[in-house]
Design a protein around this motif. Structure first.
Motif, PDB file in Angstrom:
ATOM      1  N   ASP A 132       0.718  -1.244   0.045  1.00  0.00           N
ATOM      2  CA  ASP A 132       0.101   0.057  -0.181  1.00  0.00           C
ATOM      3  C   ASP A 132       0.811   1.367   0.017  1.00  0.00           C
ATOM      4  N   SER A 137       1.952   4.447   5.226  1.00  0.00           N
ATOM      5  CA  SER A 137       0.724   4.125   4.448  1.00  0.00           C
ATOM      6  C   SER A 137       0.491   2.476   4.648  1.00  0.00           C
ATOM      7  N   ARG A 140      -0.903   1.384   8.002  1.00  0.00           N
ATOM      8  CA  ARG A 140      -2.063   1.654   8.516  1.00  0.00           C
ATOM      9  C   ARG A 140      -3.174   0.360   8.247  1.00  0.00           C
ATOM     10  N   ASP A 178      -6.158   4.371   0.554  1.00  0.00           N
ATOM     11  CA  ASP A 178      -6.607   4.882   1.714  1.00  0.00           C
ATOM     12  C   ASP A 178      -6.463   6.426   1.662  1.00  0.00           C
ATOM     13  N   ASN A 181      -3.924   8.441   3.257  1.00  0.00           N
ATOM     14  CA  ASN A 181      -2.541   8.382   2.867  1.00  0.00           C
ATOM     15  C   ASN A 181      -2.095   9.365   2.017  1.00  0.00           C
ATOM     16  N   ASP A 182      -1.233   9.870   1.677  1.00  0.00           N
ATOM     17  CA  ASP A 182      -0.569  11.112   0.854  1.00  0.00           C
ATOM     18  C   ASP A 182      -0.375  10.342  -0.299  1.00  0.00           C
ATOM     19  N   VAL A 186       2.532   7.816  -1.658  1.00  0.00           N
ATOM     20  CA  VAL A 186       2.321   6.270  -1.996  1.00  0.00           C
ATOM     21  C   VAL A 186       2.570   5.875  -3.346  1.00  0.00           C
TER      22      VAL A 186
END
Length: 810
Positions: A132, A137, A140, A178, A181-182, A186
């Motif tokens: 992910d 990230s 998570r 998600d 998340n940035d 990612v």
């Protein structure tokens, strides 16, 4: 009446029903369906054999050229190497002689080891890994049950797959989105791992359990993906991203690459560890037992599964969508979204996706960005300055690129002429033509690359002038379409005529098929392609080796040198258009010698003839090995095969360098003559003396020979300074000889009275270069030898052709 689709061709085979991670977004263990609790942990060999038998039975009945099987879980590596080997052996044995097996495994990566990778190399299993993004990230959601991070283990797994010996196993990374998340972090973390493909997956959700929408945003997933898209696009789209590529394809009216987009019917079924058939795993997020069919590999066929109401509901395309979806402007791309994401208690799946606002915004963002993208920059046509540069005998990369662009336009026009004249009742030709039209819009660079293959134009000209029958039109159109689809890495399937046991893929190579075959089916996918003809199935991955690693595949060998990549073309049946016969397929050791000599010749050209090197690198794409009768050194260039020269491998790389610059002069001038009239129409009555030929030449032949010998003269001019020992005076003598004779020929051209004003300007440029060399000092011995050789040649020529002696003088 509802009818099942034609066939199923994708199968998810569950190897193990448990997992060593406890990802809290997992659709198998964390959503509505709990059927996993009652299933065996690991599949048995009996179930594997039954599954393989059912898949093969279905493939045979429906004539499937390729069957795709994904080994899945839970975590499939928990099943261990033995069970994975069983699965591969059962599937391979059952499908032998029926279909090509495309076998993959999807894993979280934490157990991946050299032992598994060695097994996958042996069995031909591609590996997809879930990750992910960066550590924050990924952590998570993707953790062990005790909360430990899985990120280090997954990075170790990806590093293992990126080793040279295992890289061909690597199928790509799968990332569940998600929005907390940035997105850029990612994306950057995933791209840094150099995957062959990235899949971004929307988290599974329904209208009953909708996805998180932090901060009150109506479209957080579209916004997240848009940030990734902008980063990806700005970087030149360095890696295929399935969700973006699918949107781009559907916007062009093509099929999607994922079941979560587009209107194509689903063709996937799941086989659980107990042998039960289920629908797509994503349905586990809807309600308990939602994927169930009540069928199994012992008692039911896959055609039985196709007739299940749940399967039928996923085959109806537009007509089975909700009213809101059918009225949507982006429905052709969206397709209503993933089937599971439409679920709502009470109305079932007849709803828009719970991600509907995100899907609409994402698709419209991509559509608008593509529409606003600047058109591809094409080189400017040749102008007076570029023509003067070529007239000097040289021509840099920019000028030769402009020549190439003009040639490409001619090739497009010839292809269109063939397509327009092809019989409308020829299904093979029309299927190929439709695909070519599609490729021209959707993947123009891929089509351009095939049309740039030097032996495309000779085929088109022979078809158009009636030299070849119209059956050759259908063959050539299909061959070009197949090669372009391969270059575009598209999921296309095409029928291609074959001749003499060869499937021709221009610019790429040939596939050996049974001699009785008349038609081959070429099926392309993201990882390679397969060929099916007269009972033979050949699977070729993009990473397939050149010599011997893939039976029946003879790819064009590419010689990659610093600043120049050239094809060593010994595969194309249409390459035999040079003055000399072509060589057969080179043995591996001879091909290696060619590569070594080309490398040395290229170094010499770069070091000693730097004014020629940029043009050669920009315009010479192909060297075709020729057969030299009696062992003599021969070379040639075909007037209609721009970008190619033919040559027998000479004794030394120095001579190969000479042949390259000499023949490429012919290539350049041929392209100039396609765009400009340098001489008046010739009736063949006036013939001229050429100091390098025993026979009288028409003006256009003298022009070609003189232009080529500018490079020959320049070669010896430089070599007399760099040659060592006895070779130095010999080189000086050759320079003196070719300087005198080329200068003489230029003056004959200038005084012929047959040039157009533009031709006079061009020949004047040639003359300036030749006369510049007259001021260079050479030894008296070299001058004497040169003049003596010239006198002997002229005397012999005059004796043979006394009626043309008047043409000797300028």
């Amino acid at each position: 009446m509802d009818r099942p689709p034609a066939s199923l061709s994708q199968f998810v085979l569950k190897m193990h029903s448990r997992c060593d991670l406890a990802c809290d977004h997992c659709y198998v263990y964390e959503h509505a369906d709990t059927s996993w609790r009652g299933r065996p942990r690991a599949v048995t060999r009996e179930i594997l054999a039954g599954a393989a038998r059912r898949i093969a039975e279905h493939a045979l009945a429906h004539g499937l050229p390729v069957v795709r099987v994904v080994l899945h879980g839970g975590e499939p590596l928990l099943a261990g190497p033995d069970r994975i080997r069983w699965a591969a052996e059962e599937l391979t044995g059952a499908l032998a002689g029926i279909s090509v097996l495309d076998l993959r495994i999807h894993t979280n990566g934490v157990l991946l080891s050299e032992t598994f990778c060695d097994l996958f190399v042996e069995l031909g299993i591609k590996v997809g890994v879930s990750l992910d993004g960066d550590k924050a990230s990924n952590d998570r959601h993707r953790r062990y049950a005790d909360g430990r991070s899985s990120h280090p283990q997954v990075l170790r797994a990806v590093a293992l797959l990126n080793r040279p010996g295992y890289r061909r196993l690597f199928a790509g990374l799968l990332c569940t989105i998600d929005v907390e998340n940035d997105p850029v972090a990612v994306y950057d973390a995933l791209v840094a791992l150099d995957p062959p493909r990235i899949d971004f997956l929307l988290p599974h959700a329904t209208w009953d359990v909708p996805p998180p929408r932090p901060h009150g945003s109506a479209t957080p997933y579209a916004d997240w993906l848009d940030a990734v898209y902008r980063r990806w696009d700005a970087a030149g789209r360095p890696v295929p991203v399935r969700i973006f590529d699918s949107v781009l394809r559907t916007l062009r009216g093509e099929s999607s690459l994922t079941e979560s987009l587009g209107l194509a019917p689903a063709d996937l079924v799941v086989i659980e560890t107990d042998g039960t058939f289920e629908q797509a795993d994503s349905l586990k997020t809807a309600y308990d037992s939602a994927p169930a069919t009540g069928m199994n590999v012992v008692d039911h066929t896959l055609d039985d599964v196709l007739a299940h109401p749940g399967m039928l509901a996923r085959q109806q395309g537009l007509e089975h969508l909700s009213d809101e979806c059918r009225a949507c402007p982006v429905v052709e791309s969206c397709g209503g979204g993933l089937y599971a994401h439409r679920y709502r208690t009470g109305s079932g799946f007849r709803n828009p996706s719970v991600f509907c606002p995100d899907l609409m915004k994402m698709i419209m963002n991509i559509r608008d960005r593509e529409a606003a993208a600047p058109a591809a920059i094409t080189p400017e046509p040749l102008d007076a300055a570029a023509l003067d540069e070529l007239a000097s005998g040289f021509g840099g990369a920019g000028t030769v690129t402009r020549l190439s662009a003009a040639q490409a336009e001619i090739n497009h026009e010839l292809l269109a002429a063939v397509g327009e004249r092809a019989p409308r009742n020829d299904r093979t030709a029309m299927q190929a033509w439709d695909l070519l039209v599609d490729l021209d819009a959707a993947a123009p660079q891929a089509l351009d690359a095939v049309l740039a293959h030097p032996y495309t134009r000779p085929w088109a000209l022979r078809v158009l002038d009636g030299t070849e029958p119209w059956g050759a039109a259908a063959s050539g159109l299909a061959q070009i379409a197949a090669s372009a689809a391969l270059r575009a890495r598209r999921d296309d399937t095409l029928a291609v005529p074959v001749h003499d046991g060869l499937l021709r893929l221009p610019g790429l190579g040939t596939v050996l098929v049974p001699p009785e075959a008349v038609l081959a089916e070429v099926a392309v996918d993201a990882e390679g392609f397969s060929v099916r003809a007269a009972g033979r199935h050949v699977r070729i991955d993009w990473e397939a080796g050149v010599d011997g690693r893939t039976p029946h595949w003879r790819p064009v060998r590419l010689v990659e040198l610093p600043g120049w990549t050239v094809a060593l073309e010994d595969t194309d049946p249409l390459r035999d258009c040079h003055q000399w016969p072509v060589a057969d397929r080179l043995p591996a050791d001879e091909a290696k010698l060619w590569a070594q000599d080309l490398a040395e010749a290229w170094t010499l050209i770069q070091d000693e003839l730097p004014d020629y090197a940029p043009g050669v690198a920009a315009g010479l794409r192909t060297v075709t090995p020729l057969h030299a009768p009696g062992g003599s050194d021969v070379s040639a260039a075909s007037r209609d095969a721009f970008g190619a020269i033919g040559a027998a491998r000479p004794e030394t790389p120095d001579l190969l360098a000479l042949l390259i610059v000499h023949e490429f002069q012919h290539v350049k001038l041929g392209a100039v003559l396609d765009s400009f009239d340098l001489h008046r129409p010739l009736d063949g009555t006036r013939l001229f003396y050429a100091p390098w030929r025993p026979d009288p030449r028409p003006l256009d032949g003298l022009l070609q020979g003189t232009y080529a010998h500018l490079a020959v003269t320049d070669f010896w001019r430089v070599r007399r300074r760099t040659a060592k020992g006895a070779a130095a005076p010999a080189a000086e003598a050759r320079f003196a000889q070719w300087r005198e004779q080329t200068t003489h020929a230029v003056r004959v051209l200038a005084g012929s009275g047959l040039l157009t004003p533009l031709g006079e300007r061009f020949v004047a440029g040639m003359r300036r270069t030749a006369e510049t060399w007259e001021a260079e000092e050479v030894s008296a011995a070299a001058l004497t030898e040169a003049r003596s050789a010239a006198d002997r040649h002229r005397a012999a020529w005059t004796a043979r052709h006394p009626s043309h002696a008047v043409q000797l003088a300028p």
